[in-house]
Enzyme design. Structure first.
Site, PDB file in Angstrom:
ATOM      1  N   GLU A 331     -35.439 -50.566 -63.679  1.00 53.91           N
ATOM      2  CA  GLU A 331     -35.365 -49.607 -62.574  1.00 53.91           C
ATOM      3  C   GLU A 331     -34.273 -50.048 -61.588  1.00 53.91           C
ATOM      4  O   GLU A 331     -33.338 -49.310 -61.302  1.00 53.91           O
ATOM      5  CB  GLU A 331     -36.720 -49.535 -61.882  1.00 53.91           C
ATOM      6  CG  GLU A 331     -36.749 -48.646 -60.657  1.00 53.91           C
ATOM      7  CD  GLU A 331     -38.050 -48.792 -59.873  1.00 53.91           C
ATOM      8  OE1 GLU A 331     -38.312 -47.888 -59.036  1.00 53.91           O
ATOM      9  OE2 GLU A 331     -38.784 -49.772 -60.059  1.00 53.91           O
ATOM     10  N   HIS A 332     -34.425 -51.246 -61.048  1.00 54.70           N
ATOM     11  CA  HIS A 332     -33.443 -51.819 -60.119  1.00 54.70           C
ATOM     12  C   HIS A 332     -32.709 -52.962 -60.815  1.00 54.70           C
ATOM     13  O   HIS A 332     -33.343 -53.834 -61.411  1.00 54.70           O
ATOM     14  CB  HIS A 332     -34.123 -52.405 -58.879  1.00 54.70           C
ATOM     15  CG  HIS A 332     -34.969 -51.443 -58.111  1.00 54.70           C
ATOM     16  ND1 HIS A 332     -34.470 -50.621 -57.125  1.00 54.70           N
ATOM     17  CD2 HIS A 332     -36.296 -51.190 -58.175  1.00 54.70           C
ATOM     18  CE1 HIS A 332     -35.463 -49.895 -56.616  1.00 54.70           C
ATOM     19  NE2 HIS A 332     -36.570 -50.228 -57.237  1.00 54.70           N
TER      20      HIS A 332
END
Length: 437
Positions: A331-332
Protein backbone atom coordinates in the site's frame (compact mmCIF):
# COMPACT_ATOMS: atom_id res chain seq x y z
CA UNK A 1 10.31 -8.37 22.34
CA UNK A 2 9.97 -10.50 19.22
CA UNK A 3 10.79 -8.77 15.97
CA UNK A 4 10.59 -10.93 12.87
CA UNK A 5 13.88 -11.07 10.96
CA UNK A 6 13.89 -12.81 7.59
CA UNK A 7 16.92 -13.56 5.42
CA UNK A 8 15.30 -13.84 2.03
CA UNK A 9 17.90 -16.17 0.50
CA UNK A 10 17.50 -18.68 3.33
CA UNK A 11 13.69 -18.91 3.19
CA UNK A 12 11.94 -21.94 1.75
CA UNK A 13 9.16 -21.42 -0.77
CA UNK A 14 6.51 -22.08 1.89
CA UNK A 15 8.18 -19.55 4.21
CA UNK A 16 8.16 -16.97 1.42
CA UNK A 17 4.46 -17.60 0.86
CA UNK A 18 3.87 -17.07 4.58
CA UNK A 19 5.90 -13.85 4.52
CA UNK A 20 3.73 -12.48 1.73
CA UNK A 21 0.55 -13.29 3.62
CA UNK A 22 -1.29 -10.45 5.30
CA UNK A 23 -4.44 -10.07 7.32
CA UNK A 24 -6.70 -8.88 4.51
CA UNK A 25 -5.96 -11.94 2.42
CA UNK A 26 -6.96 -14.28 5.22
CA UNK A 27 -10.66 -13.35 5.36
CA UNK A 28 -12.37 -16.60 4.33
CA UNK A 29 -13.60 -17.24 7.86
CA UNK A 30 -14.72 -13.62 8.23
CA UNK A 31 -17.05 -13.97 5.26
CA UNK A 32 -19.03 -16.52 7.24
CA UNK A 33 -19.42 -14.02 10.07
CA UNK A 34 -20.21 -11.07 7.82
CA UNK A 35 -22.78 -12.73 5.54
CA UNK A 36 -25.51 -12.90 8.25
CA UNK A 37 -24.94 -9.21 9.05
CA UNK A 38 -25.39 -8.26 5.41
CA UNK A 39 -28.56 -10.32 5.13
CA UNK A 40 -29.94 -8.88 8.35
CA UNK A 41 -29.43 -5.31 7.13
CA UNK A 42 -31.06 -6.20 3.83
CA UNK A 43 -34.06 -7.74 5.62
CA UNK A 44 -34.56 -5.35 8.57
CA UNK A 45 -32.84 -2.16 7.48
CA UNK A 46 -32.49 0.55 10.11
CA UNK A 47 -33.59 -1.67 12.99
CA UNK A 48 -30.67 -3.98 12.30
CA UNK A 49 -28.30 -1.00 12.13
CA UNK A 50 -29.44 0.25 15.53
CA UNK A 51 -28.84 -3.18 17.06
CA UNK A 52 -25.36 -3.43 15.55
CA UNK A 53 -24.51 0.08 16.74
CA UNK A 54 -25.30 -1.08 20.26
CA UNK A 55 -23.52 -4.42 19.88
CA UNK A 56 -20.31 -3.25 18.22
CA UNK A 57 -20.00 0.42 19.16
CA UNK A 58 -21.84 0.45 22.52
CA UNK A 59 -24.06 3.23 21.18
CA UNK A 60 -27.70 3.20 22.30
CA UNK A 61 -29.59 5.05 19.59
CA UNK A 62 -32.97 5.33 17.96
CA UNK A 63 -33.62 5.14 14.22
CA UNK A 64 -34.17 8.90 13.94
CA UNK A 65 -30.68 9.49 15.38
CA UNK A 66 -28.88 7.71 12.54
CA UNK A 67 -28.48 10.86 10.46
CA UNK A 68 -26.30 13.72 11.70
CA UNK A 69 -28.36 16.86 12.24
CA UNK A 70 -27.53 20.47 11.42
CA UNK A 71 -27.30 21.12 15.17
CA UNK A 72 -24.59 18.46 15.45
CA UNK A 73 -22.62 20.06 12.62
CA UNK A 74 -22.91 23.44 14.34
CA UNK A 75 -21.83 21.98 17.66
CA UNK A 76 -18.78 20.41 16.01
CA UNK A 77 -17.80 23.76 14.47
CA UNK A 78 -18.08 25.49 17.81
CA UNK A 79 -16.37 22.84 19.90
CA UNK A 80 -13.37 21.92 17.75
CA UNK A 81 -10.02 23.35 18.78
CA UNK A 82 -9.03 26.23 16.42
CA UNK A 83 -5.58 24.70 15.94
CA UNK A 84 -7.12 21.43 14.79
CA UNK A 85 -9.37 23.36 12.41
CA UNK A 86 -6.30 25.10 10.97
CA UNK A 87 -4.48 21.78 10.43
CA UNK A 88 -7.50 20.31 8.66
CA UNK A 89 -8.01 23.39 6.49
CA UNK A 90 -4.34 23.58 5.45
CA UNK A 91 -4.29 19.90 4.54
CA UNK A 92 -7.57 20.30 2.66
CA UNK A 93 -6.05 23.10 0.57
CA UNK A 94 -3.18 20.85 -0.58
CA UNK A 95 -5.46 17.89 -1.25
CA UNK A 96 -7.88 20.04 -3.25
CA UNK A 97 -5.07 21.50 -5.36
CA UNK A 98 -3.73 18.05 -6.22
CA UNK A 99 -7.12 16.62 -7.14
CA UNK A 100 -8.22 19.65 -9.16
CA UNK A 101 -5.11 19.03 -11.29
CA UNK A 102 -6.33 15.47 -11.98
CA UNK A 103 -9.65 16.49 -13.52
CA UNK A 104 -9.89 15.52 -17.19
CA UNK A 105 -11.66 17.38 -19.97
CA UNK A 106 -15.42 16.83 -19.90
CA UNK A 107 -15.36 15.69 -23.52
CA UNK A 108 -12.79 15.05 -26.22
CA UNK A 109 -12.69 13.86 -29.83
CA UNK A 110 -10.01 12.63 -32.18
CA UNK A 111 -10.23 12.20 -35.93
CA UNK A 112 -9.75 8.53 -36.82
CA UNK A 113 -10.03 9.20 -40.56
CA UNK A 114 -11.86 11.60 -42.86
CA UNK A 115 -15.45 11.68 -41.65
CA UNK A 116 -14.79 9.35 -38.68
CA UNK A 117 -14.69 10.85 -35.20
CA UNK A 118 -14.28 9.08 -31.87
CA UNK A 119 -14.01 10.41 -28.34
CA UNK A 120 -15.17 10.23 -24.77
CA UNK A 121 -17.64 12.02 -22.56
CA UNK A 122 -16.74 12.17 -18.86
CA UNK A 123 -19.59 12.29 -16.33
CA UNK A 124 -19.68 11.88 -12.55
CA UNK A 125 -21.15 8.81 -10.90
CA UNK A 126 -24.66 9.68 -9.74
CA UNK A 127 -24.31 8.64 -6.09
CA UNK A 128 -21.37 7.62 -3.93
CA UNK A 129 -21.06 6.43 -0.34
CA UNK A 130 -17.93 7.25 1.64
CA UNK A 131 -16.92 4.94 4.48
CA UNK A 132 -14.78 6.57 7.18
CA UNK A 133 -13.62 4.17 9.92
CA UNK A 134 -13.22 5.16 13.53
CA UNK A 135 -11.47 2.39 15.45
CA UNK A 136 -10.00 3.73 18.68
CA UNK A 137 -9.82 7.28 17.33
CA UNK A 138 -11.17 9.38 14.51
CA UNK A 139 -9.89 9.81 10.98
CA UNK A 140 -10.72 13.24 9.55
CA UNK A 141 -7.82 12.65 7.13
CA UNK A 142 -9.79 9.82 5.51
CA UNK A 143 -12.77 12.15 5.23
CA UNK A 144 -10.57 14.63 3.35
CA UNK A 145 -9.08 12.01 1.05
CA UNK A 146 -12.47 10.67 -0.06
CA UNK A 147 -14.88 13.59 0.11
CA UNK A 148 -12.64 16.10 -1.67
CA UNK A 149 -12.19 14.15 -4.93
CA UNK A 150 -15.90 13.22 -4.89
CA UNK A 151 -16.92 16.87 -4.66
CA UNK A 152 -14.33 18.01 -7.21
CA UNK A 153 -15.68 15.32 -9.57
CA UNK A 154 -19.15 16.90 -9.13
CA UNK A 155 -20.87 13.75 -7.84
CA UNK A 156 -24.50 14.86 -7.31
CA UNK A 157 -25.06 12.80 -4.16
CA UNK A 158 -22.30 12.06 -1.65
CA UNK A 159 -23.06 10.42 1.67
CA UNK A 160 -20.79 9.37 4.51
CA UNK A 161 -21.13 6.43 6.89
CA UNK A 162 -18.93 6.40 9.98
CA UNK A 163 -19.22 4.47 13.27
CA UNK A 164 -20.89 6.29 16.17
CA UNK A 165 -19.15 7.09 19.41
CA UNK A 166 -20.44 5.42 22.56
CA UNK A 167 -22.71 8.41 23.22
CA UNK A 168 -24.30 8.10 19.78
CA UNK A 169 -22.46 10.99 18.17
CA UNK A 170 -19.69 11.60 15.65
CA UNK A 171 -16.43 13.22 16.66
CA UNK A 172 -16.17 16.96 16.07
CA UNK A 173 -13.16 16.77 13.72
CA UNK A 174 -14.86 14.36 11.34
CA UNK A 175 -18.03 16.46 11.12
CA UNK A 176 -16.08 19.68 10.66
CA UNK A 177 -14.05 18.03 7.91
CA UNK A 178 -17.10 16.67 6.10
CA UNK A 179 -18.65 20.12 6.16
CA UNK A 180 -15.61 21.97 4.76
CA UNK A 181 -15.43 19.35 2.02
CA UNK A 182 -19.04 20.10 1.11
CA UNK A 183 -20.73 16.97 2.46
CA UNK A 184 -23.61 17.32 4.92
CA UNK A 185 -25.26 13.88 4.65
CA UNK A 186 -23.52 11.83 7.33
CA UNK A 187 -24.86 8.64 8.94
CA UNK A 188 -23.78 7.03 12.20
CA UNK A 189 -23.12 3.44 11.27
CA UNK A 190 -19.92 1.46 10.77
CA UNK A 191 -18.46 -1.91 9.91
CA UNK A 192 -19.87 -4.46 7.51
CA UNK A 193 -23.37 -3.22 8.29
CA UNK A 194 -22.54 0.22 6.87
CA UNK A 195 -21.40 -1.27 3.56
CA UNK A 196 -24.58 -3.36 3.43
CA UNK A 197 -26.73 -0.29 4.15
CA UNK A 198 -25.15 1.62 1.28
CA UNK A 199 -25.47 -1.37 -1.02
CA UNK A 200 -29.16 -2.08 -0.38
CA UNK A 201 -30.47 1.13 1.16
CA UNK A 202 -32.68 1.48 4.23
CA UNK A 203 -35.49 3.84 5.16
CA UNK A 204 -32.90 6.36 6.36
CA UNK A 205 -29.77 5.58 4.38
CA UNK A 206 -30.03 5.83 0.59
CA UNK A 207 -28.73 3.13 -1.72
CA UNK A 208 -25.71 4.36 -3.67
CA UNK A 209 -23.95 3.14 -6.78
CA UNK A 210 -20.45 3.01 -5.30
CA UNK A 211 -18.94 2.75 -1.81
CA UNK A 212 -15.33 3.64 -1.08
CA UNK A 213 -13.21 3.76 2.02
CA UNK A 214 -10.74 1.79 4.11
CA UNK A 215 -11.74 -0.41 7.00
CA UNK A 216 -11.11 -3.51 9.03
CA UNK A 217 -10.92 -7.03 7.65
CA UNK A 218 -14.67 -7.25 8.34
CA UNK A 219 -15.29 -4.27 6.08
CA UNK A 220 -13.06 -5.84 3.42
CA UNK A 221 -15.01 -9.10 3.70
CA UNK A 222 -18.31 -7.22 3.30
CA UNK A 223 -17.03 -5.46 0.19
CA UNK A 224 -16.02 -8.74 -1.40
CA UNK A 225 -19.38 -10.30 -0.62
CA UNK A 226 -21.25 -7.29 -2.01
CA UNK A 227 -19.15 -6.93 -5.14
CA UNK A 228 -21.64 -6.93 -8.00
CA UNK A 229 -24.44 -5.50 -5.85
CA UNK A 230 -22.44 -2.31 -5.50
CA UNK A 231 -19.16 -1.03 -6.90
CA UNK A 232 -16.79 -1.32 -3.93
CA UNK A 233 -13.91 0.58 -5.52
CA UNK A 234 -10.29 0.31 -4.46
CA UNK A 235 -9.64 -2.61 -2.07
CA UNK A 236 -8.61 -0.64 1.03
CA UNK A 237 -8.18 -2.86 4.06
CA UNK A 238 -5.77 -2.93 7.03
CA UNK A 239 -2.72 -0.69 6.71
CA UNK A 240 0.52 -1.94 5.19
CA UNK A 241 3.90 -0.48 4.34
CA UNK A 242 7.39 -1.26 3.15
CA UNK A 243 10.36 0.91 4.07
CA UNK A 244 12.99 0.26 1.39
CA UNK A 245 16.50 1.10 2.57
CA UNK A 246 20.09 0.92 1.40
CA UNK A 247 23.25 1.24 3.47
CA UNK A 248 23.25 5.07 3.36
CA UNK A 249 20.12 5.63 5.45
CA UNK A 250 20.17 6.56 9.12
CA UNK A 251 18.76 3.47 10.91
CA UNK A 252 16.95 5.73 13.36
CA UNK A 253 14.89 7.21 10.50
CA UNK A 254 14.15 3.77 9.10
CA UNK A 255 13.03 2.47 12.51
CA UNK A 256 10.81 5.50 13.13
CA UNK A 257 9.13 5.20 9.76
CA UNK A 258 8.64 1.44 10.09
CA UNK A 259 6.30 2.08 13.02
CA UNK A 260 4.08 4.58 11.18
CA UNK A 261 1.72 2.01 9.70
CA UNK A 262 2.42 -0.61 12.38
CA UNK A 263 0.61 1.49 14.99
CA UNK A 264 -2.67 1.45 13.06
CA UNK A 265 -3.70 -1.92 14.42
CA UNK A 266 -2.66 -5.46 15.15
CA UNK A 267 -3.75 -6.54 11.66
CA UNK A 268 -1.38 -4.08 9.93
CA UNK A 269 1.67 -5.03 7.88
CA UNK A 270 4.96 -3.15 8.28
CA UNK A 271 8.19 -4.41 6.71
CA UNK A 272 11.66 -2.96 6.46
CA UNK A 273 13.39 -4.30 3.32
CA UNK A 274 17.11 -3.78 2.92
CA UNK A 275 20.26 -5.46 1.61
CA UNK A 276 22.35 -3.84 4.36
CA UNK A 277 22.84 -6.22 7.28
CA UNK A 278 24.19 -3.34 9.35
CA UNK A 279 21.04 -1.27 8.82
CA UNK A 280 18.85 -4.31 9.48
CA UNK A 281 20.63 -5.11 12.73
CA UNK A 282 20.60 -1.52 13.94
CA UNK A 283 16.89 -1.10 13.19
CA UNK A 284 16.16 -4.34 15.02
CA UNK A 285 18.12 -3.03 18.03
CA UNK A 286 16.36 0.37 17.98
CA UNK A 287 12.78 -0.87 17.69
CA UNK A 288 12.18 -2.14 21.26
CA UNK A 289 12.90 1.24 22.87
CA UNK A 290 10.88 3.13 20.25
CA UNK A 291 7.94 0.77 20.74
CA UNK A 292 8.16 0.84 24.53
CA UNK A 293 7.97 4.65 24.47
CA UNK A 294 4.54 4.53 22.80
CA UNK A 295 1.19 4.71 24.64
CA UNK A 296 0.04 1.25 25.68
CA UNK A 297 -2.49 0.70 22.91
CA UNK A 298 -0.10 1.72 20.11
CA UNK A 299 2.71 -0.19 21.81
CA UNK A 300 0.60 -3.35 21.84
CA UNK A 301 -0.28 -2.89 18.16
CA UNK A 302 3.36 -2.45 17.14
CA UNK A 303 4.54 -5.42 19.19
CA UNK A 304 1.89 -7.62 17.59
CA UNK A 305 2.68 -6.41 14.08
CA UNK A 306 6.43 -6.90 14.45
CA UNK A 307 5.89 -10.52 15.49
CA UNK A 308 3.10 -11.23 13.02
CA UNK A 309 2.69 -9.48 9.65
CA UNK A 310 5.70 -7.19 10.07
CA UNK A 311 9.44 -7.26 10.66
CA UNK A 312 12.72 -6.93 8.80
CA UNK A 313 13.59 -8.55 5.47
CA UNK A 314 17.28 -8.84 4.56
CA UNK A 315 17.92 -9.30 0.84
CA UNK A 316 21.18 -10.01 -1.03
CA UNK A 317 21.24 -6.71 -2.98
CA UNK A 318 19.20 -3.65 -3.98
CA UNK A 319 17.86 -5.36 -7.09
CA UNK A 320 16.48 -8.18 -4.94
CA UNK A 321 14.91 -5.61 -2.61
CA UNK A 322 13.20 -3.93 -5.55
CA UNK A 323 11.96 -7.28 -6.81
CA UNK A 324 10.55 -8.05 -3.36
CA UNK A 325 8.72 -4.72 -3.36
CA UNK A 326 7.18 -5.35 -6.77
CA UNK A 327 6.15 -8.89 -5.81
CA UNK A 328 4.63 -7.71 -2.53
CA UNK A 329 2.88 -4.63 -4.02
CA UNK A 330 2.57 -2.65 -0.78
CA UNK A 331 0.00 0.00 0.00
CA UNK A 332 2.66 2.50 1.13
CA UNK A 333 6.25 2.40 -0.11
CA UNK A 334 8.89 4.67 1.34
CA UNK A 335 12.16 4.76 -0.61
CA UNK A 336 15.14 5.59 1.62
CA UNK A 337 18.11 5.06 -0.69
CA UNK A 338 20.96 7.32 -1.76
CA UNK A 339 19.42 8.13 -5.15
CA UNK A 340 15.66 7.54 -4.90
CA UNK A 341 14.96 9.01 -8.33
CA UNK A 342 17.35 6.49 -9.87
CA UNK A 343 15.25 3.53 -8.69
CA UNK A 344 11.83 5.09 -9.27
CA UNK A 345 11.42 3.64 -12.76
CA UNK A 346 12.13 0.15 -11.38
CA UNK A 347 9.16 0.29 -9.01
CA UNK A 348 5.98 -0.89 -10.72
CA UNK A 349 3.70 -2.17 -7.92
CA UNK A 350 2.92 0.18 -5.03
CA UNK A 351 -0.11 2.16 -3.96
CA UNK A 352 2.08 5.20 -3.37
CA UNK A 353 5.80 5.84 -3.67
CA UNK A 354 7.31 8.35 -1.27
CA UNK A 355 10.86 9.37 -2.08
CA UNK A 356 13.65 10.36 0.29
CA UNK A 357 14.06 11.02 4.01
CA UNK A 358 11.97 14.20 3.94
CA UNK A 359 8.85 12.40 2.69
CA UNK A 360 7.78 10.04 5.47
CA UNK A 361 4.44 8.25 5.17
CA UNK A 362 3.09 10.66 7.80
CA UNK A 363 3.25 13.58 5.36
CA UNK A 364 1.60 11.58 2.60
CA UNK A 365 -1.11 10.34 4.94
CA UNK A 366 -2.23 13.79 5.96
CA UNK A 367 -0.96 16.89 4.25
CA UNK A 368 1.11 16.40 1.08
CA UNK A 369 -1.92 16.47 -1.22
CA UNK A 370 -1.65 12.99 -2.73
CA UNK A 371 -4.46 10.60 -1.87
CA UNK A 372 -3.74 8.23 1.00
CA UNK A 373 -6.59 5.81 0.26
CA UNK A 374 -4.60 3.10 -1.44
CA UNK A 375 -4.99 -0.51 -2.59
CA UNK A 376 -3.99 -3.12 -0.01
CA UNK A 377 -3.63 -6.89 0.08
CA UNK A 378 -1.42 -6.97 -3.03
CA UNK A 379 -4.04 -5.25 -5.17
CA UNK A 380 -1.56 -2.50 -6.01
CA UNK A 381 -0.60 -4.80 -8.88
CA UNK A 382 -3.83 -3.90 -10.67
CA UNK A 383 -5.56 -1.11 -8.70
CA UNK A 384 -4.58 2.54 -8.26
CA UNK A 385 -4.76 5.04 -5.44
CA UNK A 386 -8.07 6.86 -5.10
CA UNK A 387 -8.34 9.77 -7.52
CA UNK A 388 -11.10 11.89 -9.05
CA UNK A 389 -11.39 9.10 -11.64
CA UNK A 390 -12.93 6.85 -8.97
CA UNK A 391 -15.89 9.21 -9.00
CA UNK A 392 -16.11 9.62 -12.78
CA UNK A 393 -17.12 7.35 -15.63
CA UNK A 394 -16.38 7.46 -19.33
CA UNK A 395 -18.80 7.02 -22.22
CA UNK A 396 -17.33 6.41 -25.65
CA UNK A 397 -18.63 8.67 -28.43
CA UNK A 398 -18.58 7.94 -32.13
CA UNK A 399 -19.67 10.07 -35.06
CA UNK A 400 -19.40 8.98 -38.71
CA UNK A 401 -20.36 11.11 -41.70
CA UNK A 402 -21.46 9.83 -45.12
CA UNK A 403 -17.86 10.08 -46.30
CA UNK A 404 -16.57 8.15 -43.30
CA UNK A 405 -19.34 5.55 -43.56
CA UNK A 406 -18.39 4.78 -47.14
CA UNK A 407 -14.80 4.21 -46.04
CA UNK A 408 -15.50 1.93 -43.09
CA UNK A 409 -18.74 0.10 -43.86
CA UNK A 410 -17.27 -2.83 -45.79
CA UNK A 411 -14.61 -3.44 -43.14
CA UNK A 412 -17.24 -3.64 -40.38
CA UNK A 413 -19.57 -5.80 -42.49
CA UNK A 414 -16.88 -8.32 -43.33
CA UNK A 415 -15.85 -8.51 -39.68
CA UNK A 416 -19.44 -9.24 -38.68
CA UNK A 417 -19.72 -11.95 -41.33
CA UNK A 418 -16.48 -13.58 -40.17
CA UNK A 419 -17.72 -13.75 -36.57
CA UNK A 420 -21.06 -15.16 -37.65
CA UNK A 421 -23.40 -12.26 -36.90
CA UNK A 422 -25.78 -11.88 -39.86
CA UNK A 423 -27.89 -9.16 -38.27
CA UNK A 424 -24.76 -7.11 -37.70
CA UNK A 425 -23.86 -7.53 -41.38
CA UNK A 426 -27.43 -6.87 -42.59
CA UNK A 427 -27.51 -3.57 -40.73
CA UNK A 428 -24.88 -2.44 -43.22
CA UNK A 429 -25.51 -4.42 -46.38
CA UNK A 430 -29.26 -3.65 -46.35
CA UNK A 431 -28.93 -0.11 -45.09
CA UNK A 432 -30.39 2.70 -47.17
CA UNK A 433 -29.19 6.03 -45.86
CA UNK A 434 -30.41 9.36 -47.12
CA UNK A 435 -27.49 11.26 -48.62
CA UNK A 436 -28.16 14.13 -46.20
CA UNK A 437 -27.33 11.89 -43.20
Amino acid sequence: MKINFYELEKLSQSEIVQLFKRSEIDIADLKKLVQPIIQDVRDRGDLALIEYNKKFDKAKMTVDQLKVTEAEFEQARNNLDPEVKKVIEMSATNIKKFHHAQMPEEMWFTQIDDGIMAGEKITPITSVGIYVPRGKGSFPSVMLMLCIPAIIANVPKVIVCTPPTADGGVDDASLFTAEICGVKEVYKVGGAQAIAAMAYGTDNIPKVHKALGPGSSYVSAAKRLLYGTIDVGTPAGPSESIILCDETIDPQLAALDLLIEAEHGQDSTALLVTHSREVANQVQALLPDLINDLPKERKDFCQTVMSNYGGIVLTPNLEASLQFVNDFAPEHLEVLVKEPMAVLNKIVNAGEILLGPHTPITIGNFSLGVNAILPTGGFAKTFSCVTVYDFLKRSSIGYVTQEGYNKIKDTARKFAEYEGFPSHANAISKRNINSRS
